[in-house]
Design an enzyme around this catalytic site. Structure first.
Site, PDB file in Angstrom:
ATOM      1  N   TYR A  59      44.227  45.304  38.402  1.00 21.92           N
ATOM      2  CA  TYR A  59      42.967  44.737  38.826  1.00 21.92           C
ATOM      3  C   TYR A  59      42.547  43.719  37.582  1.00 21.92           C
ATOM      4  O   TYR A  59      42.446  44.178  36.431  1.00 21.92           O
ATOM      5  CB  TYR A  59      41.706  46.104  38.899  1.00 21.92           C
ATOM      6  CG  TYR A  59      42.217  46.707  40.280  1.00 21.92           C
ATOM      7  CD1 TYR A  59      43.081  46.442  41.110  1.00 21.92           C
ATOM      8  CD2 TYR A  59      41.591  48.167  40.382  1.00 21.92           C
ATOM      9  CE1 TYR A  59      43.066  47.209  42.370  1.00 21.92           C
ATOM     10  CE2 TYR A  59      41.788  48.828  41.349  1.00 21.92           C
ATOM     11  CZ  TYR A  59      42.553  48.338  42.185  1.00 21.92           C
ATOM     12  OH  TYR A  59      42.733  49.126  43.607  1.00 21.92           O
ATOM     13  N   THR A 287      31.556  48.286  45.389  1.00 18.87           N
ATOM     14  CA  THR A 287      30.363  47.382  44.755  1.00 18.87           C
ATOM     15  C   THR A 287      29.962  47.628  43.349  1.00 18.87           C
ATOM     16  O   THR A 287      30.007  48.558  42.680  1.00 18.87           O
ATOM     17  CB  THR A 287      29.275  47.581  45.798  1.00 18.87           C
ATOM     18  OG1 THR A 287      28.300  46.544  45.464  1.00 18.87           O
ATOM     19  CG2 THR A 287      28.563  49.098  45.678  1.00 18.87           C
TER      20      THR A 287
END
Length: 324
Positions: A59, A287
């Site tokens: 990531y 989010t």
């Protein structure tokens, strides 16, 4: 944990997915702003009861873990309040390839060492194998897992994106049970659910989800973790109406209707719908907007209150056609 009265089983838990932390998807240094964002997001997630934070070594080219580790270094008391999970098995932009998979012994050991270094911690509560590796030598992978468990660098092992057959093949070589399987699951991505009712029906033709995976995980006590659980904002105002299908617009309207009825944000309706399923699905939210994280906080309450008709209305409306 609260009980789901319709199914008589506990709901899952909300997991925070850290893929959005760390700035751009580029191998560039982290900034102070990236670290500040991570700290704010962690606090917002903790405020709605999140304990498990989900990472992967790829990531943001490792920056998601790195900024999280910076926060833990500055606020070491957080480590005792949270659970950390990360994944390995994907090699990104290495050796002239866009990506490839590597669950060899050397790769697993190397990647876990890197994960722990970036997160500034001495152990992962759970390690996940990120994708199935066609060249997997399960005995070799099992040796890595045994050593990591023995020295305390990991506490448990799970997988991501694996079918029943792949899990069983790996499990046969392991001395520890697989504890989780992370899959894409949402009201917008419904192959996992459709596969349970389209057996022996034309609607099942072309469904890519490996049928029986849900049932296998349920019977073995393997946690189903759902990434993409908010459907990329499709039903909560994150996508312009003109870019939605008729079924999507109808579903968005229904989500709003139920949100008003329950007195919650639309995000909690979407997650509550997932958590209503007896598989005790644990949605992963990604989010980085603290307000939207807060909007997910009533999901378990929605799962408890949502009745069978409301649950089916959401599914059938999103499908845009009747179930068989």
């Amino acid at each position: 944990m609260s009980q789901n009265t319709e199914h008589g089983s506990a709901t899952g838990r909300i997991i925070y997915g850290c893929m959005g932390l760390g700035g751009a998807w580029e191998p560039t240094p982290c900034t102070e702003a990236d670290v500040a964002q991570a700290s704010e997001v962690i606090d917002a997630a903790l405020a709605i009861g999140v304990e498990l934070f989900d990472h992967a070594d790829i990531y943001r080219f490792g920056k998601a873990e790195a900024v999280f580790g910076e926060v833990l270094a500055a606020r070491p008391e957080l480590r005792d309040r949270i659970l950390l999970q990360s994944k390995c098995g994907i090699r990104l932009h290495e050796n002239g390839l866009n990506n490839y998979y590597d669950l060899s012994y050397d790769s697993i050991m190397e990647r876990v060492e890197g994960i722990l270094g970036r997160l500034r911690t001495d152990h992962l509560d759970t390690l996940l194998f990120h994708r199935p590796d066609p060249l997997l030598n399960r005995e070799e992978a099992a040796r890595a897992v045994r050593e990591l468990l023995a020295d305390g660098r990991i506490k448990a092992l799970g997988v991501s994106n694996m079918s029943t057959a792949q899990m069983e093949h790996l499990q046969d070589a392991l001395s520890t049970p697989l504890v989780a399987n992370q899959l894409e699951m949402s009201l917008g991505t419904r192959d996992w659910l459709d596969s349970t009712v389209t057996v022996n029906h034309r609607q099942g033709a072309g469904n890519p989800f490996p049928h029986g995976t849900l049932e296998h995980c349920m019977s073995r006590g393997i946690e189903l973790q759902a990434y993409g659980s908010l459907a990329n904002g499709r039903y909560t105002g994150g996508v312009p109406a003109e870019n939605l299908s008729e079924a999507d617009r109808a579903t968005a309207d229904l989500v709003q209707e139920l949100a008003a009825e329950f007195g919650v944000a639309p995000e909690s309706v979407l997650l509550g719908w997932l958590m209503k399923h007896p598989a005790r699905i644990s949605p992963v939210i990604g989010t980085t907007n603290p307000g939207r994280i807060a909007a997910c906080g009533d999901a378990i309450a929605v799962a408890e209150r949502m009745d069978r008709l409301q649950w089916y209305r959401l599914w059938i409306t999103a499908r845009g056609e009747f179930i068989p």
